[in-house]
Design a protein around this motif. Structure first.
Motif, PDB file in Angstrom:
ATOM      1  N   TYR A 310      24.894 -11.851 -25.417  1.00 56.12           N
ATOM      2  CA  TYR A 310      23.776 -10.337 -24.985  1.00 56.12           C
ATOM      3  C   TYR A 310      23.163  -9.871 -24.308  1.00 56.12           C
ATOM      4  O   TYR A 310      23.682 -10.276 -23.021  1.00 56.12           O
ATOM      5  CB  TYR A 310      22.333 -11.428 -25.686  1.00 56.12           C
ATOM      6  N   SER A 311      23.151  -8.653 -24.393  1.00 53.18           N
ATOM      7  CA  SER A 311      23.055  -7.272 -23.506  1.00 53.18           C
ATOM      8  C   SER A 311      21.887  -6.990 -23.596  1.00 53.18           C
ATOM      9  O   SER A 311      21.502  -6.793 -23.726  1.00 53.18           O
ATOM     10  CB  SER A 311      24.590  -7.467 -23.156  1.00 53.18           C
ATOM     11  N   LEU A 312      21.240  -6.092 -21.883  1.00 55.43           N
ATOM     12  CA  LEU A 312      20.858  -5.551 -22.237  1.00 55.43           C
ATOM     13  C   LEU A 312      20.802  -4.521 -21.303  1.00 55.43           C
ATOM     14  O   LEU A 312      21.955  -4.247 -19.966  1.00 55.43           O
ATOM     15  CB  LEU A 312      19.224  -6.112 -21.216  1.00 55.43           C
ATOM     16  N   VAL A 313      20.160  -3.007 -22.348  1.00 58.54           N
ATOM     17  CA  VAL A 313      20.961  -1.779 -20.961  1.00 58.54           C
ATOM     18  C   VAL A 313      20.378  -1.133 -21.015  1.00 58.54           C
ATOM     19  O   VAL A 313      19.255  -0.610 -21.661  1.00 58.54           O
ATOM     20  CB  VAL A 313      22.108  -0.883 -22.727  1.00 58.54           C
ATOM     21  N   ALA A 314      20.313  -0.232 -19.844  1.00 62.73           N
ATOM     22  CA  ALA A 314      19.298   0.817 -19.699  1.00 62.73           C
ATOM     23  C   ALA A 314      20.028   1.967 -19.358  1.00 62.73           C
ATOM     24  O   ALA A 314      21.444   2.228 -18.742  1.00 62.73           O
ATOM     25  CB  ALA A 314      18.212   0.846 -18.302  1.00 62.73           C
ATOM     26  N   PHE A 315      19.328   3.425 -19.523  1.00 63.69           N
ATOM     27  CA  PHE A 315      20.501   4.363 -19.115  1.00 63.69           C
ATOM     28  C   PHE A 315      19.367   6.135 -18.685  1.00 63.69           C
ATOM     29  O   PHE A 315      18.411   5.901 -19.459  1.00 63.69           O
ATOM     30  CB  PHE A 315      21.072   4.927 -20.925  1.00 63.69           C
ATOM     31  N   GLY A 316      19.795   6.558 -18.500  1.00 62.68           N
ATOM     32  CA  GLY A 316      18.944   8.396 -18.093  1.00 62.68           C
ATOM     33  C   GLY A 316      20.192   8.818 -17.481  1.00 62.68           C
ATOM     34  O   GLY A 316      21.168   8.893 -17.204  1.00 62.68           O
ATOM     35  N   GLY A 317      19.547  10.038 -17.401  1.00 60.85           N
ATOM     36  CA  GLY A 317      20.450  11.281 -17.424  1.00 60.85           C
ATOM     37  C   GLY A 317      19.716  12.927 -17.200  1.00 60.85           C
ATOM     38  O   GLY A 317      19.327  12.790 -17.177  1.00 60.85           O
ATOM     39  N   LEU A 318      20.560  12.964 -17.119  1.00 59.22           N
ATOM     40  CA  LEU A 318      20.735  14.888 -16.358  1.00 59.22           C
ATOM     41  C   LEU A 318      21.215  15.611 -17.190  1.00 59.22           C
ATOM     42  O   LEU A 318      22.180  15.959 -17.534  1.00 59.22           O
ATOM     43  CB  LEU A 318      20.066  15.429 -15.211  1.00 59.22           C
ATOM     44  N   SER A 319      20.966  17.419 -17.932  1.00 55.80           N
ATOM     45  CA  SER A 319      21.570  18.240 -18.017  1.00 55.80           C
ATOM     46  C   SER A 319      20.977  19.812 -18.160  1.00 55.80           C
ATOM     47  O   SER A 319      19.355  19.684 -18.031  1.00 55.80           O
ATOM     48  CB  SER A 319      21.499  17.804 -20.009  1.00 55.80           C
ATOM     49  N   THR A 320      21.497  20.591 -18.610  1.00 54.56           N
ATOM     50  CA  THR A 320      21.379  22.179 -18.226  1.00 54.56           C
ATOM     51  C   THR A 320      21.982  22.571 -19.158  1.00 54.56           C
ATOM     52  O   THR A 320      23.626  22.388 -18.831  1.00 54.56           O
ATOM     53  CB  THR A 320      21.426  22.303 -17.097  1.00 54.56           C
ATOM     54  N   ALA A 321      21.355  24.054 -19.756  1.00 50.37           N
ATOM     55  CA  ALA A 321      22.197  24.565 -20.604  1.00 50.37           C
ATOM     56  C   ALA A 321      21.903  26.299 -20.039  1.00 50.37           C
ATOM     57  O   ALA A 321      20.871  26.356 -19.709  1.00 50.37           O
ATOM     58  CB  ALA A 321      22.292  24.962 -21.670  1.00 50.37           C
ATOM     59  N   VAL A 322      22.485  26.396 -19.449  1.00 49.72           N
ATOM     60  CA  VAL A 322      23.049  28.354 -19.403  1.00 49.72           C
ATOM     61  C   VAL A 322      23.452  28.948 -20.122  1.00 49.72           C
ATOM     62  O   VAL A 322      24.571  28.952 -20.563  1.00 49.72           O
ATOM     63  CB  VAL A 322      23.608  27.688 -17.911  1.00 49.72           C
ATOM     64  N   SER A 323      22.730  30.263 -19.970  1.00 44.07           N
ATOM     65  CA  SER A 323      23.099  31.063 -20.703  1.00 44.07           C
ATOM     66  C   SER A 323      23.017  32.539 -19.642  1.00 44.07           C
ATOM     67  O   SER A 323      23.307  32.512 -18.747  1.00 44.07           O
ATOM     68  CB  SER A 323      21.846  31.944 -21.259  1.00 44.07           C
ATOM     69  N   LYS A 324      24.129  33.843 -20.438  1.00 44.99           N
ATOM     70  CA  LYS A 324      24.732  34.500 -19.743  1.00 44.99           C
ATOM     71  C   LYS A 324      23.625  35.305 -19.230  1.00 44.99           C
ATOM     72  O   LYS A 324      23.335  35.913 -18.111  1.00 44.99           O
ATOM     73  CB  LYS A 324      25.259  35.443 -20.313  1.00 44.99           C
ATOM     74  N   GLN A 325      22.305  35.145 -19.334  1.00 49.78           N
ATOM     75  CA  GLN A 325      21.370  35.853 -18.644  1.00 49.78           C
ATOM     76  C   GLN A 325      20.580  35.306 -17.741  1.00 49.78           C
ATOM     77  O   GLN A 325      19.730  35.549 -17.006  1.00 49.78           O
ATOM     78  CB  GLN A 325      20.097  36.358 -19.823  1.00 49.78           C
ATOM     79  N   SER A 326      20.873  33.822 -17.219  1.00 48.73           N
ATOM     80  CA  SER A 326      20.354  33.556 -15.827  1.00 48.73           C
ATOM     81  C   SER A 326      21.829  32.660 -15.178  1.00 48.73           C
ATOM     82  O   SER A 326      23.212  32.650 -15.483  1.00 48.73           O
ATOM     83  CB  SER A 326      19.282  31.807 -16.622  1.00 48.73           C
ATOM     84  N   ASN A 327      21.242  31.674 -13.871  1.00 50.04           N
ATOM     85  CA  ASN A 327      21.914  31.250 -13.924  1.00 50.04           C
ATOM     86  C   ASN A 327      21.590  29.810 -13.043  1.00 50.04           C
ATOM     87  O   ASN A 327      20.883  29.420 -13.548  1.00 50.04           O
ATOM     88  CB  ASN A 327      22.578  32.044 -12.180  1.00 50.04           C
ATOM     89  N   PHE A 328      22.570  28.813 -12.297  1.00 52.08           N
ATOM     90  CA  PHE A 328      22.145  27.275 -12.241  1.00 52.08           C
ATOM     91  C   PHE A 328      20.727  26.833 -11.458  1.00 52.08           C
ATOM     92  O   PHE A 328      20.287  26.494 -11.966  1.00 52.08           O
ATOM     93  CB  PHE A 328      23.201  26.609 -11.723  1.00 52.08           C
ATOM     94  N   GLN A 329      20.427  28.434 -10.884  1.00 50.88           N
ATOM     95  CA  GLN A 329      19.465  28.296  -9.504  1.00 50.88           C
ATOM     96  C   GLN A 329      18.354  28.535 -10.760  1.00 50.88           C
ATOM     97  O   GLN A 329      17.321  27.760 -10.520  1.00 50.88           O
ATOM     98  CB  GLN A 329      19.511  29.534  -8.841  1.00 50.88           C
ATOM     99  N   ASP A 330      17.892  29.445 -12.337  1.00 52.04           N
ATOM    100  CA  ASP A 330      17.147  29.549 -12.457  1.00 52.04           C
ATOM    101  C   ASP A 330      17.487  28.619 -13.569  1.00 52.04           C
ATOM    102  O   ASP A 330      15.576  28.997 -14.229  1.00 52.04           O
ATOM    103  CB  ASP A 330      17.420  31.116 -12.542  1.00 52.04           C
ATOM    104  N   SER A 331      17.694  27.802 -13.900  1.00 58.13           N
ATOM    105  CA  SER A 331      18.085  27.499 -15.150  1.00 58.13           C
ATOM    106  C   SER A 331      17.711  26.030 -15.364  1.00 58.13           C
ATOM    107  O   SER A 331      17.359  25.131 -13.836  1.00 58.13           O
ATOM    108  CB  SER A 331      19.401  26.582 -15.639  1.00 58.13           C
ATOM    109  N   SER A 332      16.730  25.183 -15.582  1.00 59.58           N
ATOM    110  CA  SER A 332      16.229  24.159 -15.954  1.00 59.58           C
ATOM    111  C   SER A 332      17.091  22.784 -16.407  1.00 59.58           C
ATOM    112  O   SER A 332      17.318  22.815 -17.292  1.00 59.58           O
ATOM    113  CB  SER A 332      14.477  24.303 -16.989  1.00 59.58           C
ATOM    114  N   TRP A 333      16.990  21.197 -15.055  1.00 60.93           N
ATOM    115  CA  TRP A 333      17.392  20.553 -15.785  1.00 60.93           C
ATOM    116  C   TRP A 333      16.672  19.657 -16.909  1.00 60.93           C
ATOM    117  O   TRP A 333      15.672  19.479 -16.578  1.00 60.93           O
ATOM    118  CB  TRP A 333      17.420  19.583 -14.536  1.00 60.93           C
TER     119      TRP A 333
END
Length: 376
Positions: A310-333
């Motif tokens: 038996y095992s227990l698992v914990a996980f988490g992460g961050l992601s972002t999706a950037v459109s043509k009208q924005s950039n990494f600085q403007d996009s939210s994670w």
């Protein structure tokens, strides 16, 4: 195709086939429930029930696959005077049909495995699908809006990659054909060209795999990268280039704790239909919920094997999706994460099964997991 391979192995242990010798479903070491001997010895037809838990498809549904498995013997190489065995993928053939809570249905067939005399791996899949999905778009004055589409599509995908020398590197060609017809069209979202269109994309695929096993890795590294181009001369209605790369690392912290790390990057250039834009693929986030011309994510998973089974698992992460009208600085994670539990169902294959519960930016979701949640 994601997770189907792992369900095939698990479901093999729940069906008896005529003419086989009696096989124990208990492990010889701890006498606990274990499907290793059955899976390794399974031959012939295997019916495979699969739960569909994807929130974007209604959160419920099922798929039944009919599968044949043919194991392959390992490669034998002489390296520095020593005989070295290298794992070879089994050959798997099958067909499937499924239905989900939001009315999505699909039928299809697939084959995957190895061509030993070429030292190459391959996969071919095709089918017919009627998919109901929501897509999202931001408008300057009213903000984000949701649009529901019905998509009738005929997909065909295939790749053939060859081992480079006797290394863990493979390289070759990847091809995708997709004929799609949209229903419930909306002039504020889709273009007339997207109502009935064809994608034909050819690409270069590179793969490096040094994991200790393909099911539930405890250590090792996997890298996979695709550069694909959809062009007129291939019969496509769209001209675009896609870069899709991912890396996975597994590090044992102790005898009982294993850490995993995942990073992915996708970027698309040129003219592509909205349903082919990269999207965030992470537990807790519905499929196609966050799309962009650039998608990046990082995720970690930690597994504690508090007993041998038996095992227990914990996980988490961050992601972002950037459109043509924005950039990494403007996009939210966007953050997502959760917890889960595993059971070592096939010790000899190091295959664990279980369930994860995850929370994304908007909702909770659950996932039936066989093997690893990170697949390519």
């Amino acid at each position: 195709m994601k997770s189907i391979y792992f369900f095939i192995l698990f479901s093999a242990g729940t069906f008896l086939m005529q003419g086989q010798q009696k096989i124990s479903f208990k492990d010889s070491l701890d006498h606990k429930l274990d499907l290793s001997d059955w899976v390794i010895s399974a031959k012939g037809f295997i019916p495979v029930p699969i739960l569909i838990t994807e929130p974007a498809l209604g959160g419920g549904g099922g798929l039944m696959a009919a599968v044949f498995i043919k194991p392959n013997t390992p490669y034998l190489d002489s390296i520095d005077g020593k005989l070295v065995k290298t794992r070879v993928k089994p050959n798997i053939y099958g067909g499937a049909g499924g239905y989900t809570a939001n009315g999505t249905w699909l039928v299809g067939g697939f084959t995957t495995g190895a061509i030993k005399k070429w030292r190459a791996n391959y996969r071919v899949a095709t089918g017919l699908a009627n998919v109901n999905l929501n897509f999202y778009r931001d408008f300057p004055t009213i903000g984000e809006c949701s649009f529901e589409f019905n998509m009738k599509t005929i997909p065909f995908s295939a790749y053939l990659i060859k081992q480079i020398n006797r290394s863990s590197w493979y390289a070759g060609l990847d091809y995708l054909f997709l004929k799609t017809e949209l229903k419930n069209t909306n002039i504020d979202f889709n273009t007339p060209k997207e109502v009935n269109s064809i994608i034909s994309r050819l690409g270069l695929l590179v793969d490096y795999d040094k994991r200790d096993n393909i099911f539930t890795p405890n250590k090792g590294f996997l890298f996979n990268s695709l550069i694909g181009a959809s062009e007129d001369f291939l019969g496509s209605d769209y001209n675009y280039v896609l870069i899709n790369s991912a890396a996975f690392a597994y590090l044992p912290i102790s005898n009982k704790i294993t850490s995993g790390f995942r990073v992915e990057y996708q970027q698309i250039f040129g003219d592509a239909p909205f349903y082919m834009l990269p999207y965030v693929n992470m537990r807790g986030v519905p499929v196609m919920r966050y799309q962009g011309d650039i998608v990046a994510l990082a995720e970690t998973e930690w597994r504690w094997d508090f007993t041998g089974r038996y095992s227990l698992v914990a996980f988490g992460g961050l992601s972002t999706a950037v459109s043509k009208q924005s950039n990494f600085q403007d996009s939210s994670w966007k953050a997502a994460g959760g917890m889960g539990a595993r059971y070592l169902i096939a010790r000899k294959l190091k295959l664990r099964m279980g369930i994860d519960i995850a929370r994304g930016p908007e909702e909770w979701a659950y996932y039936i997991v066989f093997g690893t949640s990170w697949t390519r």
